[in-house]
Motif scaffolding. Structure first.
Motif, PDB file in Angstrom:
ATOM      1  N   LEU A 177      -8.930 -96.918  54.089  1.00 43.52           N
ATOM      2  CA  LEU A 177     -10.270 -96.601  53.611  1.00 43.52           C
ATOM      3  C   LEU A 177     -10.166 -96.145  52.161  1.00 43.52           C
ATOM      4  O   LEU A 177      -9.342 -95.291  51.838  1.00 43.52           O
ATOM      5  N   ILE A 178     -10.991 -96.755  51.319  1.00 46.19           N
ATOM      6  CA  ILE A 178     -11.145 -96.300  49.934  1.00 46.19           C
ATOM      7  C   ILE A 178     -12.614 -95.951  49.766  1.00 46.19           C
ATOM      8  O   ILE A 178     -13.486 -96.783  50.012  1.00 46.19           O
ATOM      9  N   GLN A 179     -12.878 -94.718  49.393  1.00 50.12           N
ATOM     10  CA  GLN A 179     -14.249 -94.241  49.209  1.00 50.12           C
ATOM     11  C   GLN A 179     -14.444 -93.929  47.732  1.00 50.12           C
ATOM     12  O   GLN A 179     -13.653 -93.194  47.142  1.00 50.12           O
ATOM     13  N   ILE A 180     -15.487 -94.510  47.154  1.00 55.01           N
ATOM     14  CA  ILE A 180     -15.834 -94.243  45.766  1.00 55.01           C
ATOM     15  C   ILE A 180     -17.007 -93.268  45.748  1.00 55.01           C
ATOM     16  O   ILE A 180     -17.974 -93.440  46.493  1.00 55.01           O
ATOM     17  N   ALA A 186     -17.883 -97.044  50.567  1.00 57.88           N
ATOM     18  CA  ALA A 186     -16.499 -97.172  51.010  1.00 57.88           C
ATOM     19  C   ALA A 186     -16.182 -98.584  51.467  1.00 57.88           C
ATOM     20  O   ALA A 186     -17.072 -99.356  51.843  1.00 57.88           O
ATOM     21  N   LEU A 187     -14.894 -98.876  51.440  1.00 61.12           N
ATOM     22  CA  LEU A 187     -14.339-100.074  52.049  1.00 61.12           C
ATOM     23  C   LEU A 187     -13.347 -99.632  53.105  1.00 61.12           C
ATOM     24  O   LEU A 187     -12.481 -98.793  52.836  1.00 61.12           O
ATOM     25  N   VAL A 188     -13.495-100.178  54.302  1.00 59.63           N
ATOM     26  CA  VAL A 188     -12.492 -99.996  55.344  1.00 59.63           C
ATOM     27  C   VAL A 188     -11.819-101.350  55.504  1.00 59.63           C
ATOM     28  O   VAL A 188     -12.491-102.376  55.650  1.00 59.63           O
ATOM     29  N   GLN A 211     -17.128 -83.018  52.468  1.00 62.80           N
ATOM     30  CA  GLN A 211     -18.322 -83.579  51.834  1.00 62.80           C
ATOM     31  C   GLN A 211     -18.596 -84.991  52.325  1.00 62.80           C
ATOM     32  O   GLN A 211     -19.753 -85.383  52.487  1.00 62.80           O
ATOM     33  N   LEU A 212     -17.536 -85.763  52.577  1.00 61.17           N
ATOM     34  CA  LEU A 212     -17.726 -87.118  53.114  1.00 61.17           C
ATOM     35  C   LEU A 212     -18.398 -87.064  54.483  1.00 61.17           C
ATOM     36  O   LEU A 212     -19.259 -87.889  54.793  1.00 61.17           O
ATOM     37  N   TYR A 228     -17.814 -91.700  38.191  1.00 63.68           N
ATOM     38  CA  TYR A 228     -17.328 -92.267  39.446  1.00 63.68           C
ATOM     39  C   TYR A 228     -15.857 -91.924  39.597  1.00 63.68           C
ATOM     40  O   TYR A 228     -15.114 -91.872  38.613  1.00 63.68           O
ATOM     41  N   ARG A 229     -15.444 -91.723  40.840  1.00 62.76           N
ATOM     42  CA  ARG A 229     -14.036 -91.485  41.121  1.00 62.76           C
ATOM     43  C   ARG A 229     -13.744 -91.827  42.577  1.00 62.76           C
ATOM     44  O   ARG A 229     -14.662 -91.951  43.398  1.00 62.76           O
TER      45      ARG A 229
END
Length: 149
Positions: free
Chosen positions: A50-53, A66-68, A13-14, A3-4
């Protein structure tokens, strides 16, 4: 597999993963949204809203979540005016039923805690609803939608 956190280099890619997610949820690809997706991811990631894992397997992204972050006026019921919207939850079909979505949610909760966010919400697809319920999300009749035409 590891995970990153997504970076700006992952935006293409997102965009592709988001389109796969929308189609999985019954959406019809009746117009091109690539430019809008690029703009969204670029803007939100630059602003740290936005943080996308991501989960990678042999260099290929196979799952994401993700979290927005949204700021609301303070209220009596919430200790923080920042709330996190869980979105872009997607796992490639061959990787499903392995607990990946749960691990993504755990990692998103860690991100939320680090940002002192104490409330998350989401719009669940039928496919995702059992995962979210098992994780502890509660269904609510609080939200109403209005479509401006």
């Amino acid at each position: 597999m590891h995970y990153r956190q997504a970076t700006m280099e992952d935006i293409e890619q997102l965009c592709e993963l988001r389109k796969k997610q929308l189609i999985d949820e019954g959406g019809v690809a009746n117009r091109l949204i690539d430019d809008e997706l690029r703009q969204f991811f670029t803007s939100k990631m630059q602003d740290h809203d936005l943080i996308q894992i991501l989960l990678e397997d042999e260099g290929r992204i196979v799952a994401c979540g993700a979290l927005v972050f949204y700021e609301f006026p303070p209220s009596f019921s919430s200790g923080s005016s920042i709330k996190g919207y869980v979105t872009n939850m997607y796992t490639e079909p061959n990787y499903r039923k392995r607990g990946i979505a749960t691990t993504l949610l755990e990692k998103l909760v860690e991100v939320a805690k680090a940002r002192q966010v104490n409330q998350l919400w989401l719009g669940a697809s039928e496919l995702g609803k059992p995962v979210y319920k098992k994780f502890g999300f509660q269904e609510s009749d609080v939200w109403m939608d209005y479509i401006i035409e």
